[in-house]
Write an enzyme that holds these catalytic residues in place. Structure first.
Site, short mmCIF file in Angstrom:
data_model
loop_
_atom_site.label_atom_id
_atom_site.label_comp_id
_atom_site.label_asym_id
_atom_site.label_seq_id
_atom_site.Cartn_x
_atom_site.Cartn_y
_atom_site.Cartn_z
N ARG A 27 0.82 -1.22 0.00
CA ARG A 27 0.00 0.00 0.00
C ARG A 27 0.85 1.26 0.00
O ARG A 27 0.35 2.33 -0.33
CB ARG A 27 -0.92 0.01 1.24
CG ARG A 27 -1.94 -1.09 1.24
CD ARG A 27 -2.62 -1.21 2.59
NE ARG A 27 -3.45 -0.06 2.88
CZ ARG A 27 -4.73 0.04 2.55
NH1 ARG A 27 -5.32 -0.95 1.89
NH2 ARG A 27 -5.43 1.10 2.85
N TRP A 74 2.19 6.14 6.15
CA TRP A 74 2.54 6.92 4.96
C TRP A 74 2.40 8.38 5.39
O TRP A 74 1.29 8.84 5.66
CB TRP A 74 1.59 6.58 3.82
CG TRP A 74 1.94 7.18 2.51
CD1 TRP A 74 2.80 6.68 1.57
CD2 TRP A 74 1.40 8.39 1.94
NE1 TRP A 74 2.85 7.50 0.47
CE2 TRP A 74 2.01 8.56 0.66
CE3 TRP A 74 0.50 9.35 2.37
CZ2 TRP A 74 1.71 9.64 -0.16
CZ3 TRP A 74 0.21 10.43 1.55
CH2 TRP A 74 0.81 10.56 0.30
N LYS A 487 3.83 5.36 -16.12
CA LYS A 487 4.51 4.14 -15.66
C LYS A 487 5.99 4.40 -15.46
O LYS A 487 6.56 4.01 -14.46
CB LYS A 487 4.36 2.99 -16.67
CG LYS A 487 3.04 2.29 -16.77
CD LYS A 487 2.63 1.45 -15.59
CE LYS A 487 1.97 2.28 -14.52
NZ LYS A 487 0.57 2.49 -14.54
N GLU A 490 6.72 6.90 -12.40
CA GLU A 490 6.43 6.48 -11.03
C GLU A 490 7.38 5.41 -10.51
O GLU A 490 7.64 5.36 -9.31
CB GLU A 490 4.96 6.09 -10.83
CG GLU A 490 4.47 4.88 -11.54
CD GLU A 490 2.97 4.63 -11.29
OE1 GLU A 490 2.43 5.09 -10.28
OE2 GLU A 490 2.36 3.95 -12.12
N HIS A 506 3.41 22.36 -30.73
CA HIS A 506 2.95 23.56 -30.03
C HIS A 506 3.75 23.82 -28.75
O HIS A 506 3.29 24.54 -27.88
CB HIS A 506 1.46 23.43 -29.70
CG HIS A 506 0.61 23.28 -30.94
ND1 HIS A 506 0.37 24.33 -31.79
CD2 HIS A 506 0.01 22.20 -31.48
CE1 HIS A 506 -0.37 23.90 -32.80
NE2 HIS A 506 -0.60 22.61 -32.63
N LYS A 605 -0.41 2.56 -2.95
CA LYS A 605 -1.25 1.81 -3.89
C LYS A 605 -2.68 2.32 -3.84
O LYS A 605 -3.36 2.39 -4.86
CB LYS A 605 -1.21 0.32 -3.52
CG LYS A 605 -2.02 -0.58 -4.44
CD LYS A 605 -1.43 -0.60 -5.82
CE LYS A 605 -2.23 -1.42 -6.81
NZ LYS A 605 -1.87 -1.10 -8.20
C1 AGP Z 1 -1.03 3.85 -11.21
O1 AGP Z 1 0.12 3.24 -11.65
C2 AGP Z 1 -0.89 4.71 -10.06
N1 AGP Z 1 -0.16 4.13 -9.02
C3 AGP Z 1 -2.06 5.58 -9.67
O2 AGP Z 1 -2.06 6.61 -10.60
C4 AGP Z 1 -3.49 4.98 -9.57
O3 AGP Z 1 -3.92 4.58 -10.84
C5 AGP Z 1 -4.44 6.03 -8.97
O4 AGP Z 1 -4.01 6.34 -7.66
C6 AGP Z 1 -5.88 5.60 -8.96
O5 AGP Z 1 -6.07 4.46 -8.19
P1 AGP Z 1 -7.41 3.63 -8.26
O6 AGP Z 1 -7.53 3.07 -9.63
O7 AGP Z 1 -7.21 2.57 -7.22
O8 AGP Z 1 -8.52 4.55 -7.94
#
Ligand code: AGP
Length: 610
Positions: A27, A74, A487, A490, A506, A605
């Site tokens: 998480r 976190w 991707k 992150e 642009h 997560k």
């Molecule tokens: C995706 O790789 C991310 N870690 C993140 O953008 C994620 O998609 C976003 O936090 C939304 O999460 P959810 O689909 O669980 O709502």
């Protein structure tokens, strides 16, 4: 985001809590701690960094207890350090609390408590709970009542678990905004942020809803509202096995989840695709289908990767169902007093089903009378439960922070919804059959793409030291450009931007030189000729080009430095295929840079705070 685990029963809770915290690592967190009641004395151990460091500390002591709570933090208020890690305690260390969420009025409460003589050890908002509850215990209330009274003073969000050495038979838990699930065992019960720490012990769970409060004993439990009314809760059986949340021999969850895509995509379609009729069957939408089909407008709202899937959904629905579609960041949608009516349908896409912004947007849409539908992966998640109706994507547990298989399954489900609505709005069966037939072939095409893994790994070696990347695509593959860039950034911490290819001239074209790799997503679709011109523009300025292209495409080889050749499919489904090499590229670059792919820095997560 923060993780909670708690145990009350006959076993020693210490290994159970540590194992539970490891299951919650995915998480995202920066410190961890456990609190137990050992022979009526309370013991708390905390550590900055990984759960393994906490475990080392715990193993130096000989700890045993039948009741305890554990937490992965976190950071929101206060830097990640041992002091700010949870559990937090009251002054005489008889009471432990762990908290997910944010107390918005913490400063006011803290000032009030300090004026009463309470001393704070941390910079967190959460510590307020420990002293606030203590202030009610000091007035003679029992633990349950004291927690309830404290909750009435708090503004903000919480998933909260509390234990108290003077009432060592129970865990008190409460939820507002941050998920909590009670696990029901035999002579033992649990509390956790999600089901992953529970799977080794029980499949029977109760999902707490906002405004609910639980007293959990080893042989019983009681759920009430915070206003003290008792509630009967449904017991759910978790349809998930421990294997599904293990790495199964893969180096990382992310790689496992990328490799699972032939199967996860198959599962998203299973029993839902009506190939011959050119349609789909989605049980979750049956009761609302008339309203959905006659919508004047469809809004799709989400965050992150799910928002990118929403953008693809916009292209799908507008092209085939011919309904105006708008895509909104959930975080923006909720605060701008959106114009919504009963004639609008709004789809909320969320892998976790717990994203705070998406959940708040869902509630806003329901308040405004729109048909609010959820597209979620996690079964029983809050968005899934609070949506009027919806569709599960059935991708299976996604543990890697970087979303991969959930994205491709979201696209499959959006294609199924498009088919369903389009057929009902009169699109010819023959036209829709092209989509259903192409969907059937998608899993085997993904298998072919996954065989390119080694070649993509070599490409990653070539580009791993780049500082910036540009991802360009058009039409259906513009959202794939955004997703490819997300991707990469992150998990590899390389700056990357996604753009519609034609927008490059642009502004971003100013960045192009030999140090700027440009990834073009260029399948042979209706925008192919246009994208070749964009490739020429980059080539003329010395940019190094990687293209994701059709396997039969020879023309593109002359124009680019590297190609990743993938099987062809119909335009609407290309994002399901083109996104996969980009997942692999990001994965291998991050691995080659020696980074923590599954738990990248600062990321969570499931983002359960605003
Ligand atoms: C995706 O790789 C991310 N870690 C993140 O953008 C994620 O998609 C976003 O936090 C939304 O999460 P959810 O689909 O669980 O709502």
């Amino acid at each position: 985001m923060c993780g909670i685990v708690g145990y009350v029963g006959n076993k020693n809770c210490v290994p159970i809590l540590l194992q539970g915290l490891k299951r919650l690592e995915y998480r995202g967190y920066d410190s961890a701690g456990i609190g137990i009641i050992q022979e009526h004395k309370s013991v708390v151990i905390k550590s900055k960094g990984k759960v393994s460091l906490l475990e080392e500390k715990v193993n130096e002591l000989s700890l045993s207890s039948n009741i305890g709570i554990g937490h992965t933090r976190w950071a929101t208020h206060g830097i990640p350090n041992e002091q700010n890690a949870h559990p937090h305690t009251n002054t005489d260390k008889t009471l432990f609390i762990i908290h997910n969420g944010i107390i918005e009025n913490f400063q006011v409460l803290k000032n009030g408590l300090m004026a009463l003589g309470y001393k704070f050890d941390s910079d967190t908002d959460s510590e307020v709970f420990a002293h606030l509850i203590d202030s009610f215990l000091a007035k003679g209330y029992n633990l349950s009542k004291s927690v309830q009274m404290a909750l009435n003073e708090v503004d903000g969000t919480y998933g909260l678990a509390v234990i108290y050495s003077k009432e060592p038979d129970k865990i008190i838990a409460a939820r507002k905004g941050s998920p909590l699930v009670i696990g029901l065992g035999n002579g033992e019960n649990f509390i956790a942020s999600d089901v992953s720490p529970l799977l080794a012990y029980t499949k029977n769970v109760i999902y707490l809803d906002d405004g609910e409060f639980a007293e959990i004993y080893k042989d019983s439990y009681l759920v009430k509202t915070i206003a003290d009314e008792q509630i009967e809760k449904e017991i759910h059986e978790i349809d998930m096995s421990l294997d599904e949340i293990d790495k199964s021999g893969y180096a990382h969850f992310m790689l496992k989840e990328i490799m699972e895509q032939p199967e996860s995509v198959r599962n998203s379609m299973r029993g839902r695709l009506l190939v011959e009729e050119g349609s789909a069957k989605l049980g979750g939408l049956t009761d609302v289908l008339d309203r959905l089909v006659s919508s004047k407008r469809i809004v799709i709202s989400a965050c992150g990767t799910s928002w990118h899937a929403a953008l693809v959904g916009e292209y799908m629905l507008e092209q085939y169902a011919r309904i105006p579609v708008e895509v909104e960041y959930a975080s923006e949608f909720r605060y701008r007093n959106p114009l919504l009516s009963g004639e609008d349908s709004i789809l909320f896409i969320s892998q976790s089903g717990e994203t705070a912004d998406t959940l708040a947007a869902l509630r806003e849409a329901k308040n405004k009378g729109a048909l609010a539908l959820g597209i979620c992966n996690v079964v029983g998640s809050t968005i899934a439960r609070e949506s009027i109706s919806g569709v599960y994507i059935h991708a299976g547990p996604e543990i890697g922070v970087a979303s991969t298989k959930a994205f491709t399954s979201q696209l499959v489900v959006l294609a199924l919804i498009t088919l369903l609505i389009s057929r009902r709005r009169g699109l010819k069966a023959a036209e829709c059959k092209k989509i259903t037939e192409a969907l059937v072939e998608i899993p085997s095409k993904i298998e072919k793409i996954l065989k390119l893994n080694e070649g993509i790994e070599r490409l990653a070696e070539e580009f791993k030291d780049s500082r910036n990347f540009l991802y360009l695509g058009r039409g259906y593959n513009f959202p794939v450009a955004l997703e490819g860039a997300l991707k990469l950034k992150e998990i590899s911490y390389i700056h990357a931007e996604g753009y519609p290819a034609a927008e490059m001239k642009h502004g971003p074209i100013a960045l192009i030189d030999e140090d700027m790799p440009v990834v073009f997503i260029a399948p042979k679709d209706s925008t192919y000729e246009k994208i070749l011109s964009n490739i020429q523009e980059v080539r003329a300025r010395g940019g190094r080009i990687i293209a994701v292209a059709d396997s039969e495409d020879k023309e593109i080889d002359e124009l680019v430095d590297f190609t990743i050749k993938i099987p062809r499919t119909i335009e609407i489904l290309t994002p399901i295929l083109t996104s996969i090499p980009l997942q692999l590229l990001a994965y291998h670059i991050a691995v080659k840079k020696g980074l923590d792919v599954d738990q990248p820095r600062n990321l969570a997560k499931s983002v359960t705070v605003e």
